[in-house]
Design a protein around this motif. Structure first.
Motif, PDB file in Angstrom:
ATOM      1  N   SER A 105     -10.742 -14.571 -23.538  1.00 55.90           N
ATOM      2  CA  SER A 105     -11.734 -15.122 -24.452  1.00 55.90           C
ATOM      3  C   SER A 105     -13.062 -14.421 -24.207  1.00 55.90           C
ATOM      4  O   SER A 105     -13.167 -13.548 -23.334  1.00 55.90           O
ATOM      5  N   ALA A 106     -14.070 -14.814 -24.971  1.00 56.84           N
ATOM      6  CA  ALA A 106     -15.418 -14.296 -24.776  1.00 56.84           C
ATOM      7  C   ALA A 106     -16.409 -15.245 -25.416  1.00 56.84           C
ATOM      8  O   ALA A 106     -16.101 -15.891 -26.424  1.00 56.84           O
ATOM      9  N   GLU A 107     -17.588 -15.333 -24.813  1.00 50.38           N
ATOM     10  CA  GLU A 107     -18.653 -16.139 -25.393  1.00 50.38           C
ATOM     11  C   GLU A 107     -19.594 -15.235 -26.172  1.00 50.38           C
ATOM     12  O   GLU A 107     -20.035 -14.195 -25.670  1.00 50.38           O
ATOM     13  N   ALA A 108     -19.879 -15.618 -27.410  1.00 49.78           N
ATOM     14  CA  ALA A 108     -20.813 -14.872 -28.243  1.00 49.78           C
ATOM     15  C   ALA A 108     -22.235 -15.343 -27.939  1.00 49.78           C
ATOM     16  O   ALA A 108     -22.528 -16.536 -28.006  1.00 49.78           O
ATOM     17  N   LEU A 109     -23.104 -14.407 -27.602  1.00 43.12           N
ATOM     18  CA  LEU A 109     -24.473 -14.726 -27.195  1.00 43.12           C
ATOM     19  C   LEU A 109     -25.456 -13.908 -28.029  1.00 43.12           C
ATOM     20  O   LEU A 109     -25.332 -12.685 -28.138  1.00 43.12           O
ATOM     21  N   VAL A 110     -26.434 -14.586 -28.608  1.00 43.59           N
ATOM     22  CA  VAL A 110     -27.366 -13.916 -29.506  1.00 43.59           C
ATOM     23  C   VAL A 110     -28.497 -13.250 -28.725  1.00 43.59           C
ATOM     24  O   VAL A 110     -28.965 -13.759 -27.707  1.00 43.59           O
ATOM     25  N   GLY A 169     -27.743 -19.646 -36.017  1.00 44.21           N
ATOM     26  CA  GLY A 169     -26.387 -20.112 -35.767  1.00 44.21           C
ATOM     27  C   GLY A 169     -25.396 -19.554 -36.770  1.00 44.21           C
ATOM     28  O   GLY A 169     -24.286 -19.139 -36.406  1.00 44.21           O
ATOM     29  N   ALA A 170     -25.786 -19.529 -38.029  1.00 42.32           N
ATOM     30  CA  ALA A 170     -24.912 -18.984 -39.072  1.00 42.32           C
ATOM     31  C   ALA A 170     -24.660 -17.502 -38.843  1.00 42.32           C
ATOM     32  O   ALA A 170     -23.528 -17.010 -39.016  1.00 42.32           O
ATOM     33  N   PHE A 171     -25.712 -16.771 -38.435  1.00 42.97           N
ATOM     34  CA  PHE A 171     -25.557 -15.340 -38.169  1.00 42.97           C
ATOM     35  C   PHE A 171     -24.556 -15.089 -37.044  1.00 42.97           C
ATOM     36  O   PHE A 171     -23.664 -14.238 -37.164  1.00 42.97           O
ATOM     37  N   VAL A 172     -24.694 -15.810 -35.944  1.00 45.65           N
ATOM     38  CA  VAL A 172     -23.814 -15.592 -34.793  1.00 45.65           C
ATOM     39  C   VAL A 172     -22.365 -15.908 -35.156  1.00 45.65           C
ATOM     40  O   VAL A 172     -21.442 -15.155 -34.820  1.00 45.65           O
ATOM     41  N   LEU A 173     -22.153 -17.021 -35.850  1.00 49.29           N
ATOM     42  CA  LEU A 173     -20.798 -17.397 -36.238  1.00 49.29           C
ATOM     43  C   LEU A 173     -20.179 -16.343 -37.155  1.00 49.29           C
ATOM     44  O   LEU A 173     -19.044 -15.893 -36.935  1.00 49.29           O
TER      45      LEU A 173
END
Length: 262
Positions: free
Chosen positions: A40-45, A74-78
């Motif tokens: 897995s991986a965590e998406a970080l802005v 939040g919308a951008f990261v998703l």
């Protein structure tokens, strides 16, 4: 006056970032001791502005929450992380899901489950490939809106993670009452366990409690081999931290998966 000026500058940088590409998503891989690989991986802005230079999340996230632009971030990261997952066929590379953080404001926003579902489907991704992280700060509010939203997201097929567990807001009622699938153990718990007997008992007890409740544990802030070995011995399901990799750009994340990174 200086603080007000800086906040105005950061607000402007956020606006420029959302309209002009100043935001990027970095990825921090999550390791499975059982499978001996990243799963897995965590998406970080991240934000880099032409005027301010690099602006760190601990500064721009609170500003974005105050001025309301956190929803755009939040919308951008998703959307970016979902598109990245599909474009680079991360499932075929062994990445089972991407973790995306929800802010306090997003957690209590009406209709959030529908918006998140639509964004993920638009990218061509299944909901089972996205895990949404909620901080203990958000869970501590225990609002009816938050509970309704989390239950709606779970019903849509998303998995949910309680982030920062053990950071000071801990309340096992969150785990009993809200539909979490994962518990992310705060870095402070990991450090404390390596320093004191009580800290070790607390960490061991938390992992065992989660196991009995059917929850998977993810240890954050793993920085040494000794910590990784001990967490594996205690039965922690997943490990995340600088020992494995810092958050890296999408390009470097792909290299890491292919064996050419850190």
């Amino acid at each position: 006056m200086a603080d007000s000026k800086r906040q105005a500058e950061v607000e402007a940088a956020i606006e420029r970032g959302l309209s002009g590409g100043g935001f990027q998503v970095h990825y921090q891989p999550i390791y499975s001791p059982k499978d001996k690989r990243f799963v897995s991986a965590e998406a970080l802005v991240r934000l880099s502005d032409a005027a301010l230079g690099p602006c760190f999340p601990d500064e721009f996230i609170p500003v974005a929450e105050r001025c309301g632009s956190i929803h755009g971030i939040g919308a951008f990261v998703l959307e970016a992380s979902a598109a990245f997952y599909v474009q680079h066929k991360l499932a075929q590379r062994g990445i089972e899901f991407i973790e995306v953080n929800l802010s306090v404001a997003e957690c209590t926003r009406d209709g959030i489950s529908t918006r998140i579902r639509d964004s993920v489907l638009k990218a061509g991704l299944g909901m089972d490939h996205v895990c949404l992280e909620v901080t203990e700060t958000a869970a501590a509010q225990s609002s009816g809106a938050l509970a309704r939203n989390l239950k709606a997201l779970s019903a849509e097929g998303f998995s949910l993670a309680l982030d920062d567990y053990g950071s000071g807001y801990s309340n096992i009622n969150y785990l009993a009452e809200l539909p979490f699938n994962y518990v992310k153990l705060d870095r402070g718990m990991i450090v404390s366990a390596s320093k004191t007997v009580r800290g070790k008992f607390m960490l061991e007890g938390s992992i065992e409690m989660c196991r009995r409740m059917g929850l998977k544990t993810i240890a954050e802030g793993v920085e040494t081999k000794e910590q990784a070995v001990e967490l594996e011995r205690l039965g922690c399901d997943f490990l995340q931290g600088y020992y494995f990799s810092r958050p890296v750009s999408g390009t470097d994340f792909l290299k890491l998966l292919d064996g050419g990174g850190e």
